[in-house]
Design a protein around this motif. Structure first.
Motif, mmCIF file in Angstrom:
data_model
loop_
_atom_site.group_PDB
_atom_site.id
_atom_site.type_symbol
_atom_site.label_atom_id
_atom_site.label_comp_id
_atom_site.label_asym_id
_atom_site.label_seq_id
_atom_site.Cartn_x
_atom_site.Cartn_y
_atom_site.Cartn_z
ATOM 1 N N HIS A 1 0.942 -1.288 -0.084
ATOM 2 C CA HIS A 1 -0.219 -0.028 0.163
ATOM 3 C C HIS A 1 0.716 1.307 0.123
ATOM 4 C CE1 HIS A 1 -4.052 2.138 1.677
ATOM 5 N NE2 HIS A 1 -3.273 2.848 0.893
ATOM 6 N N ASP B 1 1.022 2.708 3.680
ATOM 7 C CA ASP B 1 0.069 3.562 2.995
ATOM 8 C C ASP B 1 0.936 4.914 3.033
ATOM 9 O OD1 ASP B 1 -2.210 5.142 2.444
ATOM 10 O OD2 ASP B 1 -3.019 5.087 4.352
ATOM 11 N N LYS C 1 -8.780 -1.836 -5.559
ATOM 12 C CA LYS C 1 -9.121 -1.322 -4.524
ATOM 13 C C LYS C 1 -10.355 -0.466 -4.485
ATOM 14 C CE LYS C 1 -7.609 0.813 -0.977
ATOM 15 N NZ LYS C 1 -6.663 2.201 -0.686
ATOM 16 N N HIS D 1 -4.768 -1.273 5.974
ATOM 17 C CA HIS D 1 -4.781 -0.304 6.974
ATOM 18 C C HIS D 1 -5.862 -0.289 8.051
ATOM 19 C CE1 HIS D 1 -7.386 2.318 4.663
ATOM 20 N NE2 HIS D 1 -6.626 3.159 4.160
ATOM 21 N N HIS E 1 1.412 5.272 -2.352
ATOM 22 C CA HIS E 1 0.638 6.184 -3.127
ATOM 23 C C HIS E 1 2.078 6.959 -3.899
ATOM 24 C CE1 HIS E 1 -3.375 6.027 -1.547
ATOM 25 N NE2 HIS E 1 -2.750 5.727 -0.445
HETATM 26 ZN ZN ZN Z 1 -3.731 4.843 1.202
#
Ligand code: ZN
Ligand code: NCD
Ligand code: ZN
Length: 369
Positions: A18, A235, A99, A169, A20
């Motif tokens: 995970h 994340d 997702k 998460h 970004h």
């Molecule tokens: Zn995220």
């Protein structure tokens, strides 16, 4: 003279399901190359990038375009597909994972999510949920009940459709327990280390799902220590410092550079065994993404067994600040190898074995048999 050292540890490459990496219209927050640099600095050889880029990746065409761009990175790049308005896009893209965001649930409704799970069961993809029911969001607040309600609904849908589910998460020990037998779960470094008491900066500490109260955080840590958590994932969600300091800060925390160090610190403290570290941040995530992290295939991470302090300014990625600042980490990454190519940390590119032992000894005989 060259000395031996026992201070290094070779691990299989870390895998983060995970992250970004932004880029495209959000390249001012982070780029694919910047994200990859943060990954290598963190001992991470493979990532699962998220589709909430701008534009959001909801078509096979965008999905394939992004995968092509990711393929040029020095790490192994995987991508979670976003929820398409037309599910036929999944037949074209054939993603391994899809997702689903609370915003998707709000926009398309649970009926669409159910059809998507049916489709995933058919195509054998895994539905990856950011599981918070938007029905319980109130004036910017996202209570823990939103996670509980979402998990209940997704559990029912998984049973009805037979789809494979991963909950990312997760913040509540209760979710970890409820998920057993029908979903896998991951937890983040910030939900394990930070809570509403020890992290008070309004912008820096803002993240989705929200940081929880100290007792809830400690229960999550206990669930991890009890071996009930499947994976560890960052994340890693970069924003600019100006955005985080603004009136209306966006949610998200950067941690890719130091996630392994914070996990190894739990080993150092006796909360986890070394095997747990490898299972949580390498073997299980590698299975979800379908990547090979076998050290024998040249994919590994070398850490130096020393304690260090998290400092955002030392991050290799685009994002150079974090609310995890000041925490004690353990095991500094000195090299990360991806399929036989070794990336050394600056200044640490020295041989790990002494050359002296390979020097010949004695004199050769004057005649040969
Ligand atoms: Zn995220
Ligand atoms: C993420 C982001 O910024 O893209 N933010 C966050 O707080 N985690 C979105 C997300 O993962 O939900
Ligand atoms: Zn999320």
């Amino acid at each position: 003279t060259v000395q031996y050292s026992n201070d290094f540890l070779i691990l299989p490459g870390m895998v983060d399901v995970h992250v970004h990496f932004r880029d495209w219209e959000l390249a001012y927050k982070e780029t694919l190359a910047g994200g990859a640099a943060a990954a290598l600095a963190g001992g991470v050889v493979a990532v699962g990038d998220m589709p909430n880029t701008r534009p959001h990746i909801r078509t096979a065409e965008l999905y394939q375009r992004r995968l092509r761009e990711g393929a040029s990175l020095p790490i192994i790049y995987r991508l979670h597909m976003g929820v398409p308005a037309d599910l036929a896009e999944l037949d074209l893209a054939k993603p391994r994972t899809v997702k689903i965001y609370p915003e998707d649930i709000a926009q398309f409704g649970w009926a669409h999510v159910k059809s998507l799970l049916q489709k995933c069961a058919e195509l054998n993809c895994v539905a990856v949920f950011h599981c918070e029911d938007p029905q319980l969001f109130r004036d910017g607040e996202r209570p823990p009940e939103a996670e509980r309600l979402c998990v209940e609904k997704v559990r029912a849908l998984a049973a009805e459709t037979g789809a494979r589910v991963h909950l990312t998460h997760v913040t509540l020990a209760e979710t970890v327990e409820t998920a057993r037998g029908w979903a896998t779960v991951d937890v983040t470094p910030h939900h394990l280390y930070l809570d509403t008491e020890n992290c008070r900066d309004r912008g820096l500490c803002l993240v989705n799902p929200r940081l929880r109260a100290p007792d809830a955080r400690k229960r999550l840590l206990a669930a991890l220590a009890a071996g009930l958590v499947d994976m560890y994932a960052t994340d890693h969600a970069p924003h600019t410092l100006a955005e985080k300091a603004s009136e209306n800060p966006p949610p998200g925390i950067c941690s890719l550079d130091v996630a392994l160090g914070l996990l190894l610190a739990l080993w150092k403290r006796g909360v986890l065994a070394l095997g747990d570290v490898v299972r949580l941040y390498s073997h299980r995530p590698a299975r979800l993404l379908g990547v090979d992290v076998d050290p024998l295939a040249g994919t590994f991470t070398i850490v130096k067994l020393e304690e260090y302090t998290v400092k955002g300014e030392e991050f290799a990625g685009t994002c150079k600040f974090t609310p995890l600042e000041g925490l004690k980490a353990f095991g500094r990454v000195v090299a990360t190898a991806v399929r036989g190519v070794v990336y050394f940390r600056d200044g640490e590119a020295k041989p790990l074995w002494p050359t002296a032992v390979s020097q010949p000894r004695g004199t050769p005989p004057s005649t040969y048999p």
